[in-house]
Design a protein around this motif. Sequence first.
Motif, PDB file in Angstrom:
ATOM      1  N   GLY A  42       0.791  -1.227   0.000  1.00 30.26           N
ATOM      2  CA  GLY A  42       0.000   0.000   0.000  1.00 30.26           C
ATOM      3  C   GLY A  42       0.822   1.276   0.000  1.00 30.26           C
ATOM      4  O   GLY A  42       0.287   2.369  -0.191  1.00 30.26           O
ATOM      5  N   SER A  43       2.117   1.153   0.231  1.00 34.59           N
ATOM      6  CA  SER A  43       2.978   2.330   0.218  1.00 34.59           C
ATOM      7  C   SER A  43       3.292   2.747  -1.221  1.00 34.59           C
ATOM      8  O   SER A  43       3.034   2.005  -2.167  1.00 34.59           O
ATOM      9  CB  SER A  43       4.277   2.056   0.981  1.00 34.59           C
ATOM     10  OG  SER A  43       5.032   1.046   0.324  1.00 34.59           O
ATOM     11  N   THR A  44       3.838   3.941  -1.371  1.00 27.45           N
ATOM     12  CA  THR A  44       4.191   4.450  -2.694  1.00 27.45           C
ATOM     13  C   THR A  44       5.621   4.960  -2.683  1.00 27.45           C
ATOM     14  O   THR A  44       6.197   5.244  -1.622  1.00 27.45           O
ATOM     15  CB  THR A  44       3.249   5.584  -3.135  1.00 27.45           C
ATOM     16  OG1 THR A  44       3.351   6.661  -2.215  1.00 27.45           O
ATOM     17  CG2 THR A  44       1.810   5.086  -3.217  1.00 27.45           C
ATOM     18  N   LEU A  45       6.184   5.078  -3.864  1.00 23.44           N
ATOM     19  CA  LEU A  45       7.558   5.533  -4.003  1.00 23.44           C
ATOM     20  C   LEU A  45       7.652   6.446  -5.220  1.00 23.44           C
ATOM     21  O   LEU A  45       7.166   6.107  -6.297  1.00 23.44           O
ATOM     22  CB  LEU A  45       8.500   4.329  -4.173  1.00 23.44           C
ATOM     23  CG  LEU A  45       9.990   4.630  -4.314  1.00 23.44           C
ATOM     24  CD1 LEU A  45      10.545   5.228  -3.024  1.00 23.44           C
ATOM     25  CD2 LEU A  45      10.751   3.349  -4.680  1.00 23.44           C
ATOM     26  N   GLU A  46       8.230   7.616  -5.019  1.00 18.85           N
ATOM     27  CA  GLU A  46       8.443   8.564  -6.117  1.00 18.85           C
ATOM     28  C   GLU A  46       9.915   8.509  -6.540  1.00 18.85           C
ATOM     29  O   GLU A  46      10.811   8.702  -5.713  1.00 18.85           O
ATOM     30  CB  GLU A  46       8.094   9.986  -5.672  1.00 18.85           C
ATOM     31  CG  GLU A  46       6.672  10.169  -5.180  1.00 18.85           C
ATOM     32  CD  GLU A  46       5.660  10.184  -6.322  1.00 18.85           C
ATOM     33  OE1 GLU A  46       6.067  10.464  -7.464  1.00 18.85           O
ATOM     34  OE2 GLU A  46       4.467   9.937  -6.047  1.00 18.85           O
ATOM     35  N   VAL A  47      10.152   8.244  -7.819  1.00 17.86           N
ATOM     36  CA  VAL A  47      11.516   8.171  -8.335  1.00 17.86           C
ATOM     37  C   VAL A  47      11.586   8.899  -9.672  1.00 17.86           C
ATOM     38  O   VAL A  47      10.569   9.104 -10.342  1.00 17.86           O
ATOM     39  CB  VAL A  47      11.984   6.712  -8.512  1.00 17.86           C
ATOM     40  CG1 VAL A  47      12.112   6.011  -7.168  1.00 17.86           C
ATOM     41  CG2 VAL A  47      11.055   5.950  -9.438  1.00 17.86           C
ATOM     42  N   ALA A  48      12.791   9.276 -10.052  1.00 22.05           N
ATOM     43  CA  ALA A  48      12.980   9.922 -11.357  1.00 22.05           C
ATOM     44  C   ALA A  48      12.870   8.915 -12.492  1.00 22.05           C
ATOM     45  O   ALA A  48      12.392   9.233 -13.581  1.00 22.05           O
ATOM     46  CB  ALA A  48      14.334  10.623 -11.400  1.00 22.05           C
TER      47      ALA A  48
END
Length: 278
Positions: A190-196
């Motif tokens: 359920g977590s999220t991750l922002e990456v380039a």
Amino acid sequence: MYEAIIIGAGPAGLQAALTLGRMHRRTLLLDSGEYRNATVDHAHNLLGNDGVAPADLRARGREELAAYATVEIRDTAVSSVAADPDGVRVDVDGEILRAEYLVLATGLADDLPPIPGLAEHWGRRVANCPFCHGHEFAGRPVAVLNASPHAAKLRGMLEPVASEVVVLDPARVLRVDGADEGLHLTLEDGSTLEVAGAFVAPVSRQRAPFAEQLGVAFQESGAVRVDPFGRTSVERILAAGDMAHADHFPGSMATLAAAIAAGQLAAVAIVQELAAPR
């Protein structure tokens, strides 16, 4: 009858045609219009052309070939190929074309991890080669979606470039969405991750069936087995580009520079053999 037919007009095939053309060898280049890097906007790590659009690079190559009268280009797909004692036969829409030598430069195709949304960003914010795409994510976080032992090596290569390298098992990623400055990864917890950007390990396979039709030997990697000049196990059949590699390489070299070099070496081998006393 041609002295050489080249199937595939990516960097390897174009370079092979250029080298043969400069030696005034009757050459036919067949271009199906399918390319491994078709989704890539900008290709990198190629001296003199860093950041060039692959389509522009191919167009420039074809423009240069127009200066050589012995080189013919056809925009068409090949149906089948076969070897015979005098060379090779290539079936193009029912027309049988013959040549003394054949260069396979048909490349590989990539099967991506089955993560929803991933394919839409392939070749732009999702890549597999840090040499070709790593610098564009400099100073920002990236994800390595790879559960194999190679993930640690990839992380080590990217750490001097990115602000953070997060290694994830692709099975943990539920979907990939585009974000303003990169990618938004939704994980199974359920977590999220922002990456380039993200680096993946696609399963590569031969794009065309011709190597198998000809009965050439393959490496364990699935690439065609060649010597340093691109000669396969079948006489008069050569292979160049990422579809083939010699024994001293652990796998295919998926770079434009390596493909260009392989195309040139295959053409040199043909020129030398054509010039040898018979």
